[in-house]
Design a protein around this motif. Structure first.
Motif, mmCIF file in Angstrom:
data_model
loop_
_atom_site.group_PDB
_atom_site.id
_atom_site.type_symbol
_atom_site.label_atom_id
_atom_site.label_comp_id
_atom_site.label_asym_id
_atom_site.label_seq_id
_atom_site.Cartn_x
_atom_site.Cartn_y
_atom_site.Cartn_z
ATOM 1 N N GLU A 97 0.808 -1.217 0.000
ATOM 2 C CA GLU A 97 0.000 0.000 0.000
ATOM 3 C C GLU A 97 0.845 1.273 0.000
ATOM 4 O OE1 GLU A 97 -2.853 -0.293 3.156
ATOM 5 O OE2 GLU A 97 -3.868 -1.989 2.213
ATOM 6 N N PHE A 98 2.144 1.122 -0.099
ATOM 7 C CA PHE A 98 3.026 2.288 -0.072
ATOM 8 C C PHE A 98 2.852 3.080 -1.358
ATOM 9 C CE2 PHE A 98 7.320 4.191 -0.715
ATOM 10 C CZ PHE A 98 7.304 5.019 0.388
ATOM 11 N N SER A 99 2.546 4.373 -1.216
ATOM 12 C CA SER A 99 2.279 5.208 -2.391
ATOM 13 C C SER A 99 3.163 6.452 -2.441
ATOM 14 C CB SER A 99 0.804 5.615 -2.411
ATOM 15 O OG SER A 99 0.504 6.377 -1.255
ATOM 16 N N GLU A 100 4.225 6.470 -1.653
ATOM 17 C CA GLU A 100 5.108 7.638 -1.622
ATOM 18 C C GLU A 100 6.436 7.340 -2.292
ATOM 19 O OE1 GLU A 100 5.415 8.671 2.501
ATOM 20 O OE2 GLU A 100 3.262 8.836 2.716
ATOM 21 N N GLY A 101 6.392 6.454 -3.288
ATOM 22 C CA GLY A 101 7.623 6.054 -3.958
ATOM 23 C C GLY A 101 7.387 5.756 -5.417
ATOM 24 N N LEU A 102 7.877 4.625 -5.856
ATOM 25 C CA LEU A 102 7.884 4.261 -7.275
ATOM 26 C C LEU A 102 6.517 4.266 -7.934
ATOM 27 C CD1 LEU A 102 10.456 1.342 -7.038
ATOM 28 C CD2 LEU A 102 10.844 3.594 -8.067
ATOM 29 N N THR A 103 5.466 3.953 -7.209
ATOM 30 C CA THR A 103 4.137 3.828 -7.817
ATOM 31 C C THR A 103 3.339 5.122 -7.836
ATOM 32 O OG1 THR A 103 3.101 3.198 -5.724
ATOM 33 C CG2 THR A 103 3.996 1.411 -7.099
ATOM 34 N N ALA A 104 3.818 6.158 -7.189
ATOM 35 C CA ALA A 104 3.031 7.375 -6.993
ATOM 36 C C ALA A 104 2.510 7.992 -8.285
ATOM 37 C CB ALA A 104 3.844 8.412 -6.212
ATOM 38 N N LYS A 105 3.322 8.033 -9.323
ATOM 39 C CA LYS A 105 2.927 8.694 -10.574
ATOM 40 C C LYS A 105 2.690 7.709 -11.718
ATOM 41 C CE LYS A 105 3.428 12.983 -9.119
ATOM 42 N NZ LYS A 105 2.390 13.970 -9.103
ATOM 43 N N LEU A 106 2.677 6.423 -11.407
ATOM 44 C CA LEU A 106 2.397 5.444 -12.452
ATOM 45 C C LEU A 106 0.888 5.354 -12.672
ATOM 46 C CD1 LEU A 106 4.819 2.505 -11.512
ATOM 47 C CD2 LEU A 106 5.175 4.340 -13.178
ATOM 48 N N PRO A 107 0.466 5.028 -13.892
ATOM 49 C CA PRO A 107 -0.975 4.841 -14.124
ATOM 50 C C PRO A 107 -1.520 3.752 -13.195
ATOM 51 C CG PRO A 107 0.219 4.895 -16.209
ATOM 52 C CD PRO A 107 1.255 4.864 -15.119
ATOM 53 N N LYS A 108 -2.681 3.982 -12.647
ATOM 54 C CA LYS A 108 -3.262 3.067 -11.654
ATOM 55 C C LYS A 108 -3.655 1.717 -12.253
ATOM 56 C CE LYS A 108 -2.734 6.107 -8.535
ATOM 57 N NZ LYS A 108 -1.398 6.127 -7.982
ATOM 58 N N ASN A 109 -3.788 1.623 -13.572
ATOM 59 C CA ASN A 109 -4.199 0.363 -14.188
ATOM 60 C C ASN A 109 -3.031 -0.590 -14.440
ATOM 61 O OD1 ASN A 109 -3.136 2.028 -16.213
ATOM 62 N ND2 ASN A 109 -4.341 1.039 -17.810
ATOM 63 N N PHE A 136 4.323 -3.483 -17.138
ATOM 64 C CA PHE A 136 3.939 -2.643 -18.270
ATOM 65 C C PHE A 136 4.043 -3.467 -19.545
ATOM 66 C CE2 PHE A 136 5.187 0.462 -21.602
ATOM 67 C CZ PHE A 136 4.034 1.221 -21.598
ATOM 68 N N GLU A 137 2.966 -3.526 -20.294
ATOM 69 C CA GLU A 137 2.972 -4.285 -21.551
ATOM 70 C C GLU A 137 3.325 -3.351 -22.695
ATOM 71 O OE1 GLU A 137 2.855 -7.463 -21.908
ATOM 72 O OE2 GLU A 137 2.468 -7.816 -19.785
ATOM 73 N N LYS A 164 8.886 8.178 -12.474
ATOM 74 C CA LYS A 164 8.079 8.790 -13.543
ATOM 75 C C LYS A 164 8.927 8.977 -14.798
ATOM 76 C CE LYS A 164 4.512 11.197 -15.193
ATOM 77 N NZ LYS A 164 4.021 10.579 -16.400
ATOM 78 N N GLU A 165 10.153 9.432 -14.625
ATOM 79 C CA GLU A 165 11.042 9.625 -15.772
ATOM 80 C C GLU A 165 11.324 8.297 -16.475
ATOM 81 O OE1 GLU A 165 12.676 12.504 -17.181
ATOM 82 O OE2 GLU A 165 10.966 13.352 -16.095
ATOM 83 N N VAL A 166 11.584 7.255 -15.720
ATOM 84 C CA VAL A 166 11.844 5.933 -16.304
ATOM 85 C C VAL A 166 10.610 5.449 -17.045
ATOM 86 C CG1 VAL A 166 12.311 3.502 -15.777
ATOM 87 C CG2 VAL A 166 13.666 5.309 -14.690
ATOM 88 N N PHE A 167 9.437 5.597 -16.442
ATOM 89 C CA PHE A 167 8.206 5.136 -17.078
ATOM 90 C C PHE A 167 7.958 5.887 -18.382
ATOM 91 C CE2 PHE A 167 3.678 5.330 -17.943
ATOM 92 C CZ PHE A 167 3.360 3.990 -17.973
ATOM 93 N N ASP A 168 8.100 7.210 -18.335
ATOM 94 C CA ASP A 168 7.870 8.025 -19.539
ATOM 95 C C ASP A 168 8.833 7.665 -20.658
ATOM 96 O OD1 ASP A 168 5.752 9.273 -18.298
ATOM 97 O OD2 ASP A 168 6.895 11.085 -17.792
#
Length: 168
Positions: A97-109, A136-137, A164-168
């Motif tokens: 449930e941690f949301s203050e790190g890697l998952t914070a800005k990733l799309p929720k789906n 991520f597919e 976020k930068e890595v994901f983008d």
């Protein structure tokens, strides 16, 4: 976890993984010590995974980002545990449930299996770590960031920004 309360091993492991509860880690270590002296099972497992040498002191051991990330690779590939147990571990990691790190800005789906940890030291220094598999597919990827500093918010923001930068 509450004091003077009995928990099943599954409950302790869930708290340890999903909530990064250090009391759960201590409870699990005590339970394992009852079955083998001097953290024998933990020592053997960490040695098998190449994280620490068998003779190393667990109290003084440190883990590198590469070693930490290798645990996720091992689970993803089911190369240490069997596929069923690897999937069980990854499913628990997906419940974090941690949301203050890697998952914070990733799309929720997008599903993410991750583990975070916070450790405070003397003189106000602390560490914040987050490591995950981003499903991520078409190309799942792994990212692991370990930080150290005086301001938790700065550490968290650095992890969020980098993810976020890595994901983008």
């Amino acid at each position: 976890l509450a004091l003077n309360t009995e928990y099943t091993l599954d409950e302790i492991i869930r708290y340890m993984i999903v909530y990064s509860d250090n009391r759960a880690i201590d409870m699990l270590a005590a339970w394992l010590d009852e079955r083998g002296e001097d953290h024998e099972i933990i020592r053997r497992t960490l040695s098998d995974l190449g994280i620490v040498g068998y003779e190393a002191s667990l109290a003084d051991s440190k883990i590198t980002v590469k070693q930490y990330a290798s645990i996720f690779r091992i689970l993803f590939n089911a190369s240490y545990l069997n596929p069923q147990m690897s999937e069980r571990a990854l499913t628990l990691l997906e419940q974090s449930e941690f949301s203050e790190g890697l998952t914070a800005k990733l799309p929720k789906n997008i599903n993410v299996a991750h583990k975070f940890g916070v450790r405070a030291y003397m003189e106000g220094e602390q560490q914040l770590h987050d490591c995950c598999i981003v499903y991520f597919e078409p190309s799942p990827y792994m990212i692991c960031i370990m930080t150290r500093g005086k301001d938790y918010k700065d550490l968290s923001e650095y992890i969020i920004y980098t993810s976020k930068e890595v994901f983008d």
